[in-house]
Design an enzyme around this catalytic site. Structure first.
Site, PDB file in Angstrom:
ATOM      1  N   GLY A  12       0.888  -1.279   0.019  1.00  0.00           N
ATOM      2  CA  GLY A  12      -0.203  -0.090  -0.116  1.00  0.00           C
ATOM      3  C   GLY A  12       0.966   1.287   0.055  1.00  0.00           C
ATOM      4  N   ASN A  14       1.274   3.084  -2.779  1.00  0.00           N
ATOM      5  CA  ASN A  14       0.506   3.950  -3.415  1.00  0.00           C
ATOM      6  C   ASN A  14      -0.667   4.513  -2.632  1.00  0.00           C
ATOM      7  OD1 ASN A  14       1.607   4.273  -6.225  1.00  0.00           O
ATOM      8  ND2 ASN A  14       1.962   2.264  -5.908  1.00  0.00           N
ATOM      9  N   MET A  87      -4.217  -6.831  -6.871  1.00  0.00           N
ATOM     10  CA  MET A  87      -3.586  -7.897  -7.702  1.00  0.00           C
ATOM     11  C   MET A  87      -4.699  -8.785  -8.616  1.00  0.00           C
ATOM     12  SD  MET A  87      -0.839  -6.582  -7.729  1.00  0.00           S
ATOM     13  CE  MET A  87       0.396  -7.821  -8.613  1.00  0.00           C
ATOM     14  N   LEU A  90     -10.659  -7.744 -12.720  1.00  0.00           N
ATOM     15  CA  LEU A  90     -11.893  -7.519 -12.462  1.00  0.00           C
ATOM     16  C   LEU A  90     -12.777  -8.110 -13.483  1.00  0.00           C
ATOM     17  CD1 LEU A  90     -11.390  -3.978 -10.901  1.00  0.00           C
ATOM     18  CD2 LEU A  90     -12.277  -5.873  -9.676  1.00  0.00           C
ATOM     19  N   ASN A 104      -6.377   2.805 -12.412  1.00  0.00           N
ATOM     20  CA  ASN A 104      -5.281   1.749 -12.049  1.00  0.00           C
ATOM     21  C   ASN A 104      -4.080   2.423 -12.578  1.00  0.00           C
ATOM     22  OD1 ASN A 104      -4.463  -0.642 -11.146  1.00  0.00           O
ATOM     23  ND2 ASN A 104      -3.991  -1.328 -13.320  1.00  0.00           N
ATOM     24  N   HIS A 106      -0.227   1.174 -13.474  1.00  0.00           N
ATOM     25  CA  HIS A 106       0.909  -0.056 -13.697  1.00  0.00           C
ATOM     26  C   HIS A 106       2.255   0.399 -13.742  1.00  0.00           C
ATOM     27  CE1 HIS A 106       1.646  -3.835 -15.441  1.00  0.00           C
ATOM     28  NE2 HIS A 106       2.137  -3.307 -16.442  1.00  0.00           N
ATOM     29  N   ASP A 142      -4.810  -4.103 -17.758  1.00  0.00           N
ATOM     30  CA  ASP A 142      -3.655  -3.024 -18.191  1.00  0.00           C
ATOM     31  C   ASP A 142      -4.036  -2.553 -19.540  1.00  0.00           C
ATOM     32  OD1 ASP A 142      -2.446  -3.835 -15.657  1.00  0.00           O
ATOM     33  OD2 ASP A 142      -1.621  -5.500 -16.477  1.00  0.00           O
ATOM     34  N   GLU A 171       5.438   6.504  -9.486  1.00  0.00           N
ATOM     35  CA  GLU A 171       4.023   6.080  -9.441  1.00  0.00           C
ATOM     36  C   GLU A 171       3.519   6.993  -8.280  1.00  0.00           C
ATOM     37  OE1 GLU A 171       3.363   1.943  -8.878  1.00  0.00           O
ATOM     38  OE2 GLU A 171       5.203   1.562  -9.563  1.00  0.00           O
TER      39      GLU A 171
HETATM   40  C1  GRF Z   1       3.084  -0.888  -7.456  1.00  0.00           C
HETATM   41  O1  GRF Z   1       4.200  -1.079  -8.225  1.00  0.00           O
HETATM   42  C2  GRF Z   1       1.716  -0.941  -8.483  1.00  0.00           C
HETATM   43  O2  GRF Z   1       1.990  -0.113  -9.720  1.00  0.00           O
HETATM   44  C3  GRF Z   1       1.598  -2.411  -8.946  1.00  0.00           C
HETATM   45  O3  GRF Z   1       1.720  -3.153  -7.714  1.00  0.00           O
HETATM   46  C4  GRF Z   1       2.716  -2.211  -6.939  1.00  0.00           C
HETATM   47  C5  GRF Z   1       1.824  -1.858  -5.551  1.00  0.00           C
HETATM   48  O4  GRF Z   1       2.680  -1.522  -4.746  1.00  0.00           O
HETATM   49  N1  GRF Z   1       0.318  -2.485  -9.559  1.00  0.00           N
HETATM   50  P1  GRF Z   1       2.123  -0.730  -3.324  1.00  0.00           P
HETATM   51  O5  GRF Z   1       1.338  -1.833  -2.760  1.00  0.00           O
HETATM   52  O6  GRF Z   1       1.122   0.560  -3.668  1.00  0.00           O
HETATM   53  O7  GRF Z   1       3.447  -0.405  -2.497  1.00  0.00           O
END
Ligand code: GRF
Length: 217
Positions: A12, A14, A87, A90, A104, A106, A142, A171
């Protein structure tokens, strides 16, 4: 204030970037709840630590999993659902219900390196530049209309992890910025393309040297 719901399966970071961007006023929104398919996800812990409702929704039965998430999101009047390291793929049923309000992140420059371990894929393919992409989710993983991209250089001595870490920092910029653009009503989906209406930029307040940001950042 935009009511945000986050789907996350892992640590988490992000999610944390979104929470921080809301707290420090970069984004006019609030993360109302975090849903995870993984009861041990650190993302749930982060939510609790920030006074945000943290909900584990079992994914043993995909249909039930998505119906439950849908109900939770609707009951909370969520206006934007963000996949932040969620992960699972959907189903078209869920996507249709949330299309245009479901984004989303990526960790690659789509359409390159879809699926899992995009950073490892990029490194072993030998690309010299990779990056990250935010997009509206559609029925193919994606694949949906691209909102923002940012390019990151691959260095000679990069390992999968050093590269992933560099991409991750970016990100943490383009995901909150994408939410900000959505909140400001600046994202217009036109088929496969997202037209970003003119307005402010984060380039002068929150950008890194050596990163190339797409229009709209
Ligand atoms: C990130 O690299 C995101 O782009 C990918 O999974 C990772 C998740 O990281 N889909 P976090 O859980 O946000 O640290």
């Amino acid at each position: 204030m935009l009511k945000i719901g986050v789907l996350a399966s892992g640590r988490g970071t992000n999610l944390q970037a979104i929470i921080d961007a809301c707290k420090n006023g970069l984004v006019n929104g609030r993360v109302e709840l975090v849903i995870s398919d993984n009861k041990d996800a650190f993302a749930l812990e982060r939510a609790r630590n920030n006074g945000i409702e943290a909900i584990h929704v079992d994914a043993g039965n995909k249909k039930k999993h998505e119906e439950t998430m849908d109900k939770i999101l609707r009951n909370a009047a969520i206006e934007l659902v963000v996949g932040a390291g969620y992960m699972r793929v959907l189903s078209p049923w869920f996507i249709k219900r949330w299309y245009g309000k479901l984004i989303n992140i990526h960790p690659a420059l789509l359409p390159s390196f879809k699926g899992i371990d995009a950073q490892g894929q990029a490194l072993s393919y030998g690309v010299k530049i990779t990056g990250c992409t935010t997009h509206f989710m559609d029925e193919k993983p994606d694949h949906g209309p691209i909102i923002l991209q940012a390019a990151v250089r691959v260095k000679k001595n990069d390992t999968r992890d050093s590269l992933a870490e560099r991409v991750l920092k970016v990100e943490h910029q383009i995901l909150p910025r994408s939410i900000d653009l959505f909140e400001k009503g600046r994202l217009i989906i036109e088929g496969r393309k997202v037209n970003i209406l003119p307005g402010d930029s984060w380039l002068n307040r929150y950008s890194y040297p050596d990163v190339f940001y797409s229009e709209g950042y």
